[in-house]
Design a protein around this motif. Structure first.
Motif, PDB file in Angstrom:
ATOM      1  N   ASP A  25      58.961  52.272  70.194  1.00  0.00           N
ATOM      2  CA  ASP A  25      60.389  52.016  70.363  1.00  0.00           C
ATOM      3  C   ASP A  25      61.164  52.995  69.493  1.00  0.00           C
ATOM      4  N   ASP A  26      62.451  53.157  69.780  1.00  0.00           N
ATOM      5  CA  ASP A  26      63.306  54.041  68.996  1.00  0.00           C
ATOM      6  C   ASP A  26      63.783  53.310  67.744  1.00  0.00           C
ATOM      7  N   THR A  27      63.196  53.655  66.603  1.00  0.00           N
ATOM      8  CA  THR A  27      63.585  53.058  65.323  1.00  0.00           C
ATOM      9  C   THR A  27      64.145  54.114  64.381  1.00  0.00           C
ATOM     10  N   THR A  28      64.702  55.181  64.954  1.00  0.00           N
ATOM     11  CA  THR A  28      65.246  56.273  64.149  1.00  0.00           C
ATOM     12  C   THR A  28      66.285  55.783  63.157  1.00  0.00           C
ATOM     13  N   ALA A  29      67.078  54.809  63.563  1.00  0.00           N
ATOM     14  CA  ALA A  29      68.191  54.338  62.728  1.00  0.00           C
ATOM     15  C   ALA A  29      67.713  53.702  61.431  1.00  0.00           C
ATOM     16  N   VAL A  30      66.488  53.196  61.402  1.00  0.00           N
ATOM     17  CA  VAL A  30      65.996  52.515  60.199  1.00  0.00           C
ATOM     18  C   VAL A  30      64.808  53.249  59.573  1.00  0.00           C
ATOM     19  N   ALA A  31      64.435  54.414  60.108  1.00  0.00           N
ATOM     20  CA  ALA A  31      63.281  55.141  59.585  1.00  0.00           C
ATOM     21  C   ALA A  31      63.559  55.649  58.178  1.00  0.00           C
ATOM     22  N   GLY A  32      62.544  55.604  57.307  1.00  0.00           N
ATOM     23  CA  GLY A  32      62.698  56.117  55.950  1.00  0.00           C
ATOM     24  C   GLY A  32      61.606  55.613  55.048  1.00  0.00           C
ATOM     25  N   GLY A  33      61.617  56.103  53.804  1.00  0.00           N
ATOM     26  CA  GLY A  33      60.602  55.735  52.840  1.00  0.00           C
ATOM     27  C   GLY A  33      59.497  56.765  52.790  1.00  0.00           C
ATOM     28  N   GLY A  34      58.632  56.629  51.822  1.00  0.00           N
ATOM     29  CA  GLY A  34      57.506  57.536  51.714  1.00  0.00           C
ATOM     30  C   GLY A  34      57.780  58.701  50.794  1.00  0.00           C
ATOM     31  N   ALA A  35      56.778  59.560  50.670  1.00  0.00           N
ATOM     32  CA  ALA A  35      56.825  60.669  49.720  1.00  0.00           C
ATOM     33  C   ALA A  35      57.681  61.812  50.258  1.00  0.00           C
ATOM     34  N   ARG A  77      53.984  57.539  61.639  1.00  0.00           N
ATOM     35  CA  ARG A  77      54.547  58.572  62.509  1.00  0.00           C
ATOM     36  C   ARG A  77      53.398  59.403  63.064  1.00  0.00           C
ATOM     37  N   GLN A  78      53.528  59.848  64.299  1.00  0.00           N
ATOM     38  CA  GLN A  78      52.491  60.676  64.905  1.00  0.00           C
ATOM     39  C   GLN A  78      52.554  62.091  64.325  1.00  0.00           C
ATOM     40  N   PRO A  79      51.450  62.622  63.807  1.00  0.00           N
ATOM     41  CA  PRO A  79      51.462  63.952  63.180  1.00  0.00           C
ATOM     42  C   PRO A  79      51.615  65.059  64.206  1.00  0.00           C
ATOM     43  N   GLU A  80      52.151  66.199  63.748  1.00  0.00           N
ATOM     44  CA  GLU A  80      52.336  67.366  64.596  1.00  0.00           C
ATOM     45  C   GLU A  80      51.878  68.609  63.849  1.00  0.00           C
ATOM     46  N   GLY A  81      51.510  69.644  64.594  1.00  0.00           N
ATOM     47  CA  GLY A  81      51.147  70.916  63.989  1.00  0.00           C
ATOM     48  C   GLY A  81      49.682  70.993  63.610  1.00  0.00           C
TER      49      GLY A  81
END
Length: 267
Positions: free
Chosen positions: A111-121, A214-218
């Protein structure tokens, strides 16, 4: 060692390892890292055979059941807990018809949770700004020799942050997802922050669990790793996982710690 692949397909479910997949303590054994990625690849192929349900792999745990011989393997995948928004899959790896790895993967609805995404290093210093780190000077084996490693901070016993990447394909002639290619490098974490020389001590992991927010990229895998040894033969390797954009999750490994036997020739 920068061309080729870690595995070659035999048929739909069986794969043959190349010399690039060989382990660090015994060249006749597999390094688990590319095998972990191969298991994710098998799960991807299993999911590709049915309608896309919009689920993403958010956790995968691997239990290593025995010796991983450098030999062809078969991977069987099945759904343990079907569901439209949450599903649990199980994959079993067999070598010489014997189960050697059992993996379980939780798939969660996206789902789109961009508005609440955050935290971590915070994001790590990018690898392009760092000098190559000769990890093969510490570890033997085809897998380690295949890596491009870059230390973010000066390596010290039990604590290292580094990037790893490879120029090899995971499976020859097959498209591999970014997640499978990423997981194929995660088990390297147990080798970048050694507390004791691997020529004197063994500390293989008996499992690996990866949690992703989050799904990794690269092509680069960032490993912010801490290794702890206890007083009774157990240890842990704990890692914050990164890609170039920042943290993507965490990995945990349980270690069995024991000295190598001493002979007249040394350890």
């Amino acid at each position: 060692m920068n061309t080729g692949s870690y595995y070659e397909p035999i048929d739909e479910h069986r794969y043959k390892p190349t010399a690039h997949a060989s382990g660090a303590w015994d060249p006749a054994e597999l390094h688990f890292s590319p095998l972990g990625g191969l298991i994710v690849h098998a799960i991807d192929r299993h999911l590709a055979g049915r309608p896309d349900g919009g689920l993403v792999l958010s956790r995968i745990s691997f239990d290593i059941l025995g010796r991983l011989a450098l030999d062809e393997c078969e991977i069987r995948v099945e759904s343990v807990r079907p569901g439209r928004t949450i599903e649990l899959l199980e994959a079993v790896v067999l070598i010489a018809e014997r189960p050697v790895v059992r993996a379980r993967a939780w798939l969660l609805g996206a789902d789109d949770t961009t508005a609440v995404a955050g935290g971590g290093a915070e994001p790590l210093t990018p690898p392009d700004a760092l000098a190559p780190w000769p990890l093969a000077s510490l570890w033997p084996g085809g897998y380690i020799a295949s890596l491009d490693a870059r230390a973010v901070t000066p390596p010290r016993p039990g604590r290292t942050t580094a990037w790893v990447s490879t120029g090899l394909d995971l499976v020859a002639g097959q498209d591999v997802s970014p997640l499978a290619a990423y997981v194929a490098l995660v088990d390297t974490a147990n080798g970048i922050a050694v507390r004791q020389p691997p020529t004197a001590w063994m500390f293989p992991n008996v499992d690996l669990t990866v949690h992703l927010h989050r799904q990794p990229e690269g092509r680069w895998v960032g490993l912010d790793t801490t290794v702890t040894f206890g007083p009774t033969g157990q240890g842990t390797t704990s890692t914050v996982l990164h890609d170039i954009a920042g943290p993507v999750g965490q990995a945990q490994q349980m270690l069995t710690v024991r000295p190598l036997p001493v002979t007249d020739e040394g350890p």
